[in-house]
Design an enzyme around this catalytic site. Sequence first.
Site, PDB file in Angstrom:
ATOM      1  N   LYS A 172       0.759  -1.138  -0.071  1.00  0.00           N
ATOM      2  CA  LYS A 172       0.003  -0.033  -0.073  1.00  0.00           C
ATOM      3  C   LYS A 172       0.788   1.212   0.021  1.00  0.00           C
ATOM      4  O   LYS A 172       0.553   2.217  -0.579  1.00  0.00           O
ATOM      5  CB  LYS A 172      -0.981  -0.151   1.188  1.00  0.00           C
ATOM      6  CG  LYS A 172      -2.060  -1.070   1.267  1.00  0.00           C
ATOM      7  CD  LYS A 172      -2.815  -1.232   2.472  1.00  0.00           C
ATOM      8  CE  LYS A 172      -3.811  -2.304   2.492  1.00  0.00           C
ATOM      9  NZ  LYS A 172      -4.772  -2.644   3.439  1.00  0.00           N
ATOM     10  N   GLN A 182      -4.286  -1.437   9.729  1.00  0.00           N
ATOM     11  CA  GLN A 182      -4.326  -2.997   9.055  1.00  0.00           C
ATOM     12  C   GLN A 182      -5.026  -4.050   9.943  1.00  0.00           C
ATOM     13  O   GLN A 182      -4.475  -4.143  11.231  1.00  0.00           O
ATOM     14  CB  GLN A 182      -2.985  -3.402   8.579  1.00  0.00           C
ATOM     15  CG  GLN A 182      -2.881  -4.570   7.668  1.00  0.00           C
ATOM     16  CD  GLN A 182      -3.417  -4.442   6.519  1.00  0.00           C
ATOM     17  OE1 GLN A 182      -3.748  -3.293   5.795  1.00  0.00           O
ATOM     18  NE2 GLN A 182      -3.911  -5.679   5.835  1.00  0.00           N
ATOM     19  N   ASP A 236     -10.770   3.255   4.571  1.00  0.00           N
ATOM     20  CA  ASP A 236     -11.128   1.643   4.154  1.00  0.00           C
ATOM     21  C   ASP A 236     -12.751   1.576   4.452  1.00  0.00           C
ATOM     22  O   ASP A 236     -13.164   0.533   3.955  1.00  0.00           O
ATOM     23  CB  ASP A 236     -10.631   0.987   5.674  1.00  0.00           C
ATOM     24  CG  ASP A 236      -9.226   0.089   5.351  1.00  0.00           C
ATOM     25  OD1 ASP A 236      -9.172  -0.375   4.258  1.00  0.00           O
ATOM     26  OD2 ASP A 236      -8.580  -0.130   6.297  1.00  0.00           O
TER      27      ASP A 236
HETATM   28  N1  GUN Z   1      -6.943  -6.867   6.283  1.00  0.00           N
HETATM   29  C1  GUN Z   1      -7.493  -7.658   5.168  1.00  0.00           C
HETATM   30  N2  GUN Z   1      -8.046  -6.770   4.132  1.00  0.00           N
HETATM   31  C2  GUN Z   1      -7.857  -5.494   4.922  1.00  0.00           C
HETATM   32  C3  GUN Z   1      -8.207  -4.136   4.461  1.00  0.00           C
HETATM   33  O1  GUN Z   1      -8.984  -3.922   3.340  1.00  0.00           O
HETATM   34  N3  GUN Z   1      -8.059  -3.059   5.280  1.00  0.00           N
HETATM   35  C4  GUN Z   1      -7.470  -3.397   6.479  1.00  0.00           C
HETATM   36  N4  GUN Z   1      -7.288  -2.373   7.265  1.00  0.00           N
HETATM   37  N5  GUN Z   1      -6.974  -4.538   7.038  1.00  0.00           N
HETATM   38  C5  GUN Z   1      -7.256  -5.572   5.989  1.00  0.00           C
END
Ligand code: GUN
Length: 291
Positions: free
Chosen positions: A52, A96, A119
Site C-alpha cells: 500500500k 491494518q 477503508d
Molecule cells: N485486512 C485485510 N483486508 C484489509 C483491508 O482492506 N483493510 C485493512 N485495514 N485491513 C485489512
Amino acid sequence: MILLDGKKTATDIKEEIAIEVKKIKSKGYKTPHLAAVIVGNNGASVTYVNAKVKACEMVGFESSLIRLSENISEEDLLNQIHILNNDATIDGFIVQLPLPNHIDEQKVIMAIDPDKDVDGFHPMNVGKMALNLPTFISATPFGILELLERYQVQTSGKHVVVLGRSHIVGSPMSILLSQKRKVGDATVTICHSRTKNLKEITLQADIIIAAIGIPEFLKADMIKENVTVIDVGITRLEDSTKKSGYRLLGDVAFDEVSKKCDFITPVPGGVGPMTIAMLLKNTLLACKRRS
Ligand code: GUN
C-alpha cells in the site's frame, strides 16, 4: 473465457490517479497523504501494508507507515488514532487488520474519524454505503465493482451468489450488488458456514463471489456453464520452490472452474491488486473533500 486482469486494471487506475495528482500539485493544492498503521509482525499484513505504501509512491502521494509493537495497549493504539485524526497533513489512514487478540477491533475502527476512514469500515460509512449514499466504499468490494464495470460484466437482473459474510467483503458485496447502481441491480444470495445445500445454490448462480478463505473450495461441479467467478481468497501455502517461501491459493479451483467461465479472476493478479488501487482512489477522494 476472459481473464479479469486485476493487475493490469489496477495499473491503469494508478496511472489515472497519478495524472490527477500531477494536476492537483501543479495547481498548488496539497498532495494526498495516506497513513497506514500496523500492529505486530504478521507476515501477510506486513506485505500488504508495504504494498500500500509503495503504491502511494507510484502515484505521487505522500505516505506514512506507523509500525507499532504487538504488545501495544489498546489505550496507546487509540491515542495513536487520535493523533492521526487531528493531523491536518494526513487525508486518510488505515489500521491494518487483524489486530492482536487483546485489542478490541471494533473499538479501534470506531475511533477513526469517518472523514479519514478510507477503508470505509467505520459504522457511519458502512451505514452510508448500505443506504447508497456517497461515502468511502471498502477497497475490496469497491475493486470488484470496478473490475466488473471495466470488463462490462452485466449484473442487472443476474443471480449473484456471495460465499462468505465477512464485514470486509461478503456482507458489503451482497449489499452493493443488490442496489440500484451502475454495477448492481442483481438478485443476491449470501451463503455461509450454516448454509444448507450450498451446491444447489451455486449451481443457480450467474456470478459467484468467493470470499470464504478456504483454498480451492469452489469446484467445477458446483457451477453452471458461462458463469463469472470472482475469487477473493488469498491463502498462503508453504512452498520451498518459491523465492518467497509460499504460494497463494484462491478460494476457487482455477484450472477446472475456469473452463466453464465467461469471466474469472486469477489468484494472484485478480482482486488483490484492485484493492490497493481502490484504497488510493478513496484517499484521493478524502483529500479532495478536505481541500
Ligand atoms: N485486512 C485485510 N483486508 C484489509 C483491508 O482492506 N483493510 C485493512 N485495514 N485491513 C485489512
